[in-house]
Design a protein around this motif. Structure first.
Motif, PDB file in Angstrom:
ATOM      1  N   PHE A 138       9.125  27.987   2.271  1.00 27.34           N
ATOM      2  CA  PHE A 138       8.739  26.604   2.533  1.00 27.34           C
ATOM      3  C   PHE A 138       8.694  25.864   1.207  1.00 27.34           C
ATOM      4  CE2 PHE A 138       5.485  23.260   2.917  1.00 27.34           C
ATOM      5  CZ  PHE A 138       6.025  22.524   3.967  1.00 27.34           C
ATOM      6  N   LEU A 139       9.504  24.801   1.106  1.00 23.40           N
ATOM      7  CA  LEU A 139       9.603  24.010  -0.120  1.00 23.40           C
ATOM      8  C   LEU A 139       9.039  22.621   0.139  1.00 23.40           C
ATOM      9  CD1 LEU A 139      13.329  24.853  -1.040  1.00 23.40           C
ATOM     10  CD2 LEU A 139      11.285  26.258  -1.384  1.00 23.40           C
ATOM     11  N   PRO A 140       7.792  22.360  -0.244  1.00 23.06           N
ATOM     12  CA  PRO A 140       7.278  21.004  -0.073  1.00 23.06           C
ATOM     13  C   PRO A 140       8.071  20.031  -0.927  1.00 23.06           C
ATOM     14  CG  PRO A 140       5.797  22.293  -1.439  1.00 23.06           C
ATOM     15  CD  PRO A 140       6.835  23.239  -0.930  1.00 23.06           C
ATOM     16  N   ALA A 141       8.160  18.798  -0.481  1.00 24.10           N
ATOM     17  CA  ALA A 141       8.853  17.774  -1.259  1.00 24.10           C
ATOM     18  C   ALA A 141       8.283  17.740  -2.671  1.00 24.10           C
ATOM     19  CB  ALA A 141       8.704  16.420  -0.571  1.00 24.10           C
ATOM     20  N   THR A 142       9.148  17.500  -3.645  1.00 29.16           N
ATOM     21  CA  THR A 142       8.701  17.560  -5.033  1.00 29.16           C
ATOM     22  C   THR A 142       7.743  16.432  -5.389  1.00 29.16           C
ATOM     23  OG1 THR A 142      10.710  16.380  -5.716  1.00 29.16           O
ATOM     24  CG2 THR A 142      10.757  18.783  -5.821  1.00 29.16           C
ATOM     25  N   GLU A 162       1.559  20.306  -3.281  1.00 24.42           N
ATOM     26  CA  GLU A 162       1.212  21.505  -2.532  1.00 24.42           C
ATOM     27  C   GLU A 162       1.967  22.732  -3.053  1.00 24.42           C
ATOM     28  OE1 GLU A 162       0.414  20.127   1.959  1.00 24.42           O
ATOM     29  OE2 GLU A 162       2.252  19.421   1.033  1.00 24.42           O
ATOM     30  N   THR A 163       1.408  23.880  -2.766  1.00 18.90           N
ATOM     31  CA  THR A 163       2.024  25.135  -3.175  1.00 18.90           C
ATOM     32  C   THR A 163       3.135  25.515  -2.209  1.00 18.90           C
ATOM     33  OG1 THR A 163       1.550  27.400  -3.859  1.00 18.90           O
ATOM     34  CG2 THR A 163       0.479  26.631  -1.834  1.00 18.90           C
ATOM     35  N   PHE A 164       3.884  26.521  -2.619  1.00 18.56           N
ATOM     36  CA  PHE A 164       4.983  27.006  -1.807  1.00 18.56           C
ATOM     37  C   PHE A 164       4.486  28.117  -0.886  1.00 18.56           C
ATOM     38  CE2 PHE A 164       6.424  25.770  -6.038  1.00 18.56           C
ATOM     39  CZ  PHE A 164       7.234  24.693  -5.701  1.00 18.56           C
TER      40      PHE A 164
END
Length: 380
Positions: free
Chosen positions: A174-178, A182-184
């Motif tokens: 899971f890659l949160p928007a930059t 939030e953490t991965f």
């Protein structure tokens, strides 16, 4: 730096090889794919690997011979793909997983065959291999290892993305928007293609090894109660970090599924097993991700299964289901590319694991480096 990545996953469907050019900031590199190929294992070697993954006993001599045969196959794959892309500075070889034990009340254990020292000796190129053990020694699962590469190569400025590999086993990053802090997150979601491939081989008396495009399964009827029975397996309720393999979702588990589905047409069995893969992915997102992503990016062999993709899209109506190829990273070569990057990071002294994903106590340098001195490889 021009690097070769080598990978064979739990499907044991061949050796994926990729040649990449890596430039820019070593921590967030620019990666250009120059070539990507899959080289089939010799049929007898593949059969032996599958037998060992299924629990077949080996003597130490047989284990050594298998280790060397896999290394030779990997080395030949590297030599073939390098022919038009020299000079090659580095090889990153994942090897072939034949056993994986997640940590419980003891350290985990994992075994990837395909000696890095032999690959270095045959190719004359410095080789990094055995990536998982450093993370496991720190209490981690040693899996999944690709999420940090996904973070570096596939993060999006405004969209949350889930990168879903569907090999023999499925795993997600899971890659949160930059633009978020939030953490991965990442973990193995459960069976990917492994049960489907076992079913196809069984139903076709060995004439087929997979369901091309999900065409066979698409003719079947899904039986929701049966799928929910399978989803009651404790693994699907387990909180991440978590990892799995053929040890849990292999031949024995398939035989139980086959018994549970007794009397169903072949296409129905395949449709239900496909739905198991799909719902194990969807429910794991709902349970363990911070929120559903805007995009799911598929890679691995399952990304070519049109029926599976359509079922996943139906269960995730507000999420766009794509492949990593659609956003610029070849879905067939992505795992091999990842191990090229992990080898590059090892050479540059950059940590390769994400402890919040693997459960390790701390960050670690991943991989053992085998250099080339004269005609012999030495560990460095």
């Amino acid at each position: 730096m021009r690097v070769i990545g080598l990978m064979s996953g739990t499907s044991v469907d061949g050796i994926d090889a990729a040649v990449v050019e890596i430039t820019g900031d070593p921590a967030r590199p620019q990666v250009t794919l120059l070539a990507g190929e899959t080289y089939d294992y010799p049929a007898d070697l593949r059969a032996q690997i599958l037998a060992v993954c299924g629990g077949a006993a080996l003597s130490m001599q047989q284990l050594a011979q298998l280790d060397e045969a896999i290394a030779q196959a990997f080395a030949q794959a590297a030599l073939k793909i390098a022919q038009d892309h020299r000079p090659i500075t580095l090889i990153g070889s994942h090897g072939q997983t034949v056993f994986h034990r997640p940590p419980t009340d003891q350290l985990g254990y994992t075994m990837q065959l395909g000696r890095g020292d032999l690959i270095a000796a045959v190719t004359g190129v410095e080789t990094v291999s055995n990536f998982r053990v450093a993370d496991i020694a720190l209490g981690g699962h040693g899996a999944p290892l690709v999420p940090p590469v996904d973070v570096a190569l596939l993060s999006h400025p405004t969209d949350d993305r889930a990168v879903q590999n569907i090999g023999g086993i499925g795993n997600v990053a899971f890659l949160p928007a930059t633009n978020r802090t939030e953490t991965f997150a990442g973990f193995d979601t459960g069976p990917g293609n492994v049960l489907l491939d076992l079913a196809v081989a069984h139903l076709s008396q060995g004439e087929k090894t997979y369901d091309a495009d999900g065409a066979w399964a698409s003719q079947g009827q899904i039986h929701p109660n049966l799928v929910q029975q399978w989803l009651a397996h404790p693994y699907f309720q387990q909180t991440p970090p978590k990892s799995t393999g053929r040890e849990l979702f292999g031949v024995d588990y398939f035989q139980q599924c086959l018994a549970d589905a007794a009397g169903l047409p072949a296409a129905d069995l395949l449709a239900c097993l496909t739905e198991l893969t799909v719902l194990s992915i969807v429910q794991s997102y709902q349970q363990w991700l911070p929120r559903l992503p805007q995009q799911v990016l598929l890679c691995g062999g399952g990304s070519h299964n049109g029926y599976l993709r359509s079922r996943l899209q139906q269960h995730l109506p507000t999420t766009r289901v794509l492949t990593t190829t659609a956003v610029g990273l070849d879905a067939d070569s992505k795992e091999a590319i990842a191990f090229a990057v992990l080898a590059y990071w090892r050479k540059h002294g950059i940590y390769g694991n994400l402890p919040q994903v693997t459960g390790a106590r701390e960050f670690a340098l991943l991989g053992e480096i085998y250099g080339v001195a004269g005609n012999s490889a030495v560990i460095a």
